[in-house]
Design an enzyme around this catalytic site. Structure first.
Site, PDB file in Angstrom:
ATOM      1  N   CYS B  73       0.881  -1.265   0.079  1.00 23.52           N
ATOM      2  CA  CYS B  73      -0.010  -0.167  -0.174  1.00 23.52           C
ATOM      3  C   CYS B  73       0.920   1.241   0.190  1.00 23.52           C
ATOM      4  O   CYS B  73       1.327   1.479   1.064  1.00 23.52           O
ATOM      5  CB  CYS B  73      -0.911   0.021   1.251  1.00 23.52           C
ATOM      6  SG  CYS B  73      -1.666   1.561   1.364  1.00 23.52           S
ATOM      7  N   CYS B  76      -0.047   3.963   2.586  1.00 22.17           N
ATOM      8  CA  CYS B  76       0.585   3.644   4.006  1.00 22.17           C
ATOM      9  C   CYS B  76       1.935   3.946   4.244  1.00 22.17           C
ATOM     10  O   CYS B  76       2.449   4.381   5.389  1.00 22.17           O
ATOM     11  CB  CYS B  76       0.333   1.866   4.009  1.00 22.17           C
ATOM     12  SG  CYS B  76      -1.391   1.472   3.912  1.00 22.17           S
TER      13      CYS B  76
END
Lengths: 135, 196
Positions: B73, B76
């Site tokens: 991700c 993230c």
């Protein structure tokens, strides 16, 4: 017509194919990614990123899967190779010479992982059905 | 060069004036739910990287930043350095970061990442049972800030501003400090650059 509808990735339903045993099918899938999102390319630069992958099962063997050239984008300072908008994935499928005549279904699985600049969706797999009539 | 230096000095003076009028950059805690609207954070038990079982309720009495994330991700990755900083800065004030990794490959993917990024907070391996407790968590990052009473004080889906987290954490901890400006975009950096 859409074969599968997901939140951000759409695959146009393949047209039925009629082919002879021993022949090669050239199948082009049209993939569309919702505006604002991208899916990782088949060859991402970062080892942790999940690549786009297309596999096929059924009475065929896969000769080659060809993805288009990926775009390079910068998202939050990270350089990514991705696909956006609409793009084709070309597959060459060969039908073994000893395949019995009749109708068969070849199933494709498109595994992708989509993001936009703020969030990522968890990896998904779309099933694609390619109806084949073997003569 | 002289003009450039003059401009930099003017900028610095303006910065000083601004700082005098507003001595700190306010952080944002506006996204916190009011106390009576907070719902209990569902409890769960997950394994950490050492194999130990960890329950969310083990942290009752602390402010918890519960971050659902994954190694694949991108957004993230932007937040993780902030969380490392928060953990370092507020661990002695009753604050803890808990990361819940949603990688299907499990620890084989997560442990190398934790080492590579030098994560200083506890990471647990998530599963769908836990995400269902928190509304499904279809998108990452998804982050919940939980108050000392174990109630969800804020929920964030996607990347949000660092100061938003900072404001929430400080508010829940009862700390009245403010964020610091970092990086090379300050007028001091401009001045330093002008002298070269």
């Amino acid at each position: 017509m859409q074969a599968q509808v997901n939140k951000v990735v759409f695959v146009a339903a393949p047209e039925p194919v009629v082919a002879k045993a021993g022949a090669t099918i050239d199948e082009v899938l049209k993939i569309t990614v919702r505006e604002g999102y991208h899916v990782n390319s088949d060859k991402p630069k970062d080892e942790f990123i999940i690549p786009l992958k297309l596999t096929w099962t059924g009475p065929v063997s896969v000769k080659q899967v060809t993805f288009p050239k990926a775009e390079e984008i910068d998202v939050n300072g990270q350089k990514l190779t991705v696909f956006t908008g609409s793009f084709p994935i070309r597959t060459q499928l060969s039908i073994p010479a000893n395949t019995p005549k009749g109708k068969a279904t070849v199933t494709g699985k498109l595994r992708y992982q989509a993001c936009n600049s703020e969030m990522c969706l968890r990896p998904m797999t779309l099933d694609i059905e390619l109806p084949v009539t073997i003569e | 060069m002289k003009t450039l230096k003059s401009m930099a000095l003017i900028t610095l003076a303006a910065w000083g004036l601004l700082a005098a009028c507003s001595p700190s950059i306010p952080v944002d805690a506006a996204s916190l739910r009011v106390s009576q609207d907070r719902k209990p954070a569902p409890d769960f038990s997950l394994k950490d990287a050492s194999g130990a079982s960890v329950k969310l309720s083990d942290y009752r009495g602390k402010v918890v930043l519960l971050n659902f994330w994954a190694t694949w991700c991108g957004p993230c990755k932007v937040e993780i350095p902030w969380f490392i900083e928060f953990q370092q800065q507020y661990k002695d004030h009753g604050f803890v970061v808990l990361g819940v990794a949603m990688d299907e490959e499990g620890w084989d993917a997560v442990k190398p990442y934790m080492t590579d990024r030098k994560l200083n907070y506890r990471v647990l391996l998530g599963n769908d049972s836990v995400t269902q407790l928190y509304g499904g968590v279809d998108s990452l990052p998804t982050t919940f800030v939980i108050d000392k009473e174990g109630r969800i004080a804020s929920a964030h889906v996607g990347l949000v501003a660092k100061n938003e987290y900072l404001g929430e954490i400080q508010s829940l901890l009862g700390i009245k400090t403010t964020s610091r400006i970092t990086g090379n975009s300050s007028p001091l950096a401009v001045l330093a650059g002008a002298g070269q």
